[in-house]
Write a protein that holds these residues in place. Structure first.
Motif, short mmCIF file in Angstrom:
data_model
loop_
_atom_site.label_atom_id
_atom_site.label_comp_id
_atom_site.label_asym_id
_atom_site.label_seq_id
_atom_site.Cartn_x
_atom_site.Cartn_y
_atom_site.Cartn_z
N MET A 156 -1.36 -1.23 7.76
CA MET A 156 -0.32 -0.81 6.83
C MET A 156 1.05 -0.90 7.48
O MET A 156 2.02 -1.38 6.87
CB MET A 156 -0.60 0.60 6.34
N TRP A 176 -7.68 -5.87 2.70
CA TRP A 176 -6.27 -6.02 3.07
C TRP A 176 -5.98 -7.48 3.41
O TRP A 176 -6.84 -8.18 3.95
CB TRP A 176 -5.93 -5.15 4.28
N TYR A 216 -10.46 -0.59 0.52
CA TYR A 216 -9.91 -1.81 -0.05
C TYR A 216 -9.98 -2.96 0.95
O TYR A 216 -10.14 -2.75 2.16
CB TYR A 216 -8.44 -1.61 -0.43
N PRO A 270 0.81 -1.22 0.00
CA PRO A 270 0.00 0.00 0.00
C PRO A 270 0.84 1.27 0.00
O PRO A 270 1.93 1.32 0.57
CB PRO A 270 -0.79 -0.12 1.31
N TRP A 307 -2.66 -4.73 -0.05
CA TRP A 307 -3.98 -4.58 -0.64
C TRP A 307 -4.31 -5.84 -1.42
O TRP A 307 -3.46 -6.39 -2.13
CB TRP A 307 -4.02 -3.40 -1.60
N GLY A 337 -6.62 0.99 9.44
CA GLY A 337 -5.86 1.08 8.21
C GLY A 337 -4.41 1.44 8.46
O GLY A 337 -3.49 0.89 7.84
N ASN A 391 -3.39 -9.71 5.64
CA ASN A 391 -2.33 -9.82 6.64
C ASN A 391 -1.49 -11.05 6.32
O ASN A 391 -2.04 -12.15 6.15
CB ASN A 391 -2.92 -9.93 8.04
#
Length: 326
Positions: A200, A166, A164, A157, A206, A196, A168
Motif C-alpha cells: 500500500m 494487488w 484482495y 486502497p 487493488w 499489505g 504493483n
C-alpha cells in the motif's frame, strides 16, 4: 451507445459464482441460500441488476453475455427486472474463474471474432457509477492503440486489505483522455499484514478484475498459458450454432480443469497488460458480509437486512466494531 471504433463492443457479466463466503449470512437473513449477486442488499435492485444496468450504459444491450450457474435460473428471474437482454449462458458447473471467463468469450468469438469485450464481475459495489463508467470508456479508447494488451482497472486502497489482489505499478505506458495507463510490475494475491502495509505504501492498487480486451488477444494469451483449457473451448467454438452445441458444452465440462484466471493467466503476462485507476470511485468486492455493511454505513444507505443477522454470521474473531449497522 458506445462502439469501439469500427469494431463491435461486447460486455461479459460474470454471475456464475456460488458466494460461499456470504452463505451463512444470507441463509440467516433469507432462510435459504442465494448467491450474493442475486441479492438486493439496499434499495430495490440486486447486485446483478446494477451490473447489467452499468453494462447497458456502455454497450448495446443485445451485445451482452451473462454467465450464470446451472441452478441459478430461479435466482436470475427474481433478481432481474423483466426479461434479461442479450444472451444468457448456463455453465454446467463452476470450474474456477478461468473457465468462467473463457466460456462466454468462446461465444462472443464465434459470433463476432473482431470484438472488444468489457468483463464485469457481478458482485462488486461501485459509486459513483458515472465516474466508474467514464474510466472504462477511456480504457476502451486505449484498447484501440494497445490491441496486444489487456487493460485492467485498479482502485487506490483505503486500507491494507489482505483478501484482495494487488497490482504493483510500473512506468507510464500512455494516456487516454487524461487518464494514465501504467505498466504492470507484478501482482500480489492475499498478502499478510506486513506485505499489505508495504504494498500500500508503494502505491499499488487493488485489482478489480474489470477488464477491457480484444477477443483475439485474450484468446491468443489463453492458448499460450492455459492450453489444457483452451483446447476444450476450441471444441465448443466449433460447435456453436450447430445441433451439437449443447452436447459439446456439457462434454467439455466433464473434465474441465479448475483454474484461476488471475494466477493462471494475468500473473504470467505482465508484459501484455496495462492498468488504469478508477479515481475518486468507491469500490468494494462484496465477497464478505462485513464489507457490505461497512460500505452501506459509509454512504449512509439503509440496509435491507437486520444488523443483528450480520453480527450473528460473523465469528467473534472476525467481528469488527466499526462496521456495525444501525
Amino acid at each position: 451507445m458506445l462502439r469501439a471504433g469500427a469494431n463491435p463492443l461486447w460486455s461479459i457479466i460474470l454471475a456464475g459464482g456460488e458466494g460461499e463466503r456470504t452463505r451463512p449470512f444470507i441463509e440467516q437473513w433469507l432462510g435459504g441460500h442465494k448467491p450474493k449477486q442475486y441479492c438486493t442488499f439496499t434499495g430495490n435492485r440486486s447486485m446483478l441488476q446494477h451490473t447489467l444496468d452499468r453494462a447497458d450504459r456502455l454497450v448495446r444491450a443485445e451485445q451482452k453475455v451473462t454467465v450464470i450457474g446451472r441452478n441459478h435460473r430461479e435466482f436470475l428471474n427474481k433478481a432481474v427486472e423483466g426479461d434479461i437482454s442479450g444472451h444468457v449462458i448456463v455453465q454446467p458447473q463452476n470450474c474456477g474463474t478461468a473457465a468462467g471467463v473463457f466460456l462466454p468469450l468462446t461465444f462472443v468469438r464465434a459470433w463476432d471474432a473482431d470484438a472488444t469485450v468489457v468483463i464485469f464481475p457481478s458482485d462488486h459495489f461501485v459509486f459513483p457509477e458515472a465516474r466508474f463508467l467514464e474510466t472504462i470508456r477511456r480504457g476502451i479508447r486505449a484498447s484501440h492503440f494497445l490491441q496486444d494488451r489487456l487493460i485492467l482497472f485498479g482502485v487506490s486502497p483505503s486500507h491494507p486489505e489482505l483478501d484482495y489482489g494487488w497490482i504493483n505499478l510500473g512506468e507510464v505506458l500512455g494516456w487516454s483522455s487524461g487518464s494514465c495507463i501504467r505498466l504492470v510490475g507484478s501482482f500480489l494475491e492475499k498478502p499478510d499484514l506486513l506485505e499489505g502495509q508495504q504494498v500500500m505504501a508503494s502505491g499499488a492498487l487493488w485489482n478489480t478484475l474489470v477488464i477491457v480486451a480484444k477477443v483475439t488477444t485474450l484468446w491468443k494469451l489463453g492458448w499460450q498459458n492455459l492450453p489444457v483449457l483452451m483446447e476444450r473451448f476450441e471444441q465448443l467454438g466449433a460447435s456453436i450454432g450447430t445441433v451439437h452445441e449443447n452436447e459439446t458444452l456439457h462434454e467439455i465440462y466433464r473434465e474441465m480443469p479448475n483454474l484461476d484466471f488471475s494466477r493462471g493467466l494475468l500473473q504470467r503476462i505482465p508484459e501484455h497488460l496495462g492498468v488504469m485507476e478508477f479515481e475518486e470511485v468507491l469500490w468494494s468486492d462484496w465477497g464478505q458480509p462485513e464489507r457490505i455493511a461497512h460500505t452501506l454505513k459509509t454512504l449512509g444507505k439503509k440496509p435491507a437486512f437486520p444488523s443483528e443477522i450480520l453480527q450473528r454470521s460473523l465469528a467473534p474473531a472476525d467481528a469488527i466494531p466499526h462496521i456495525e449497522v444501525t
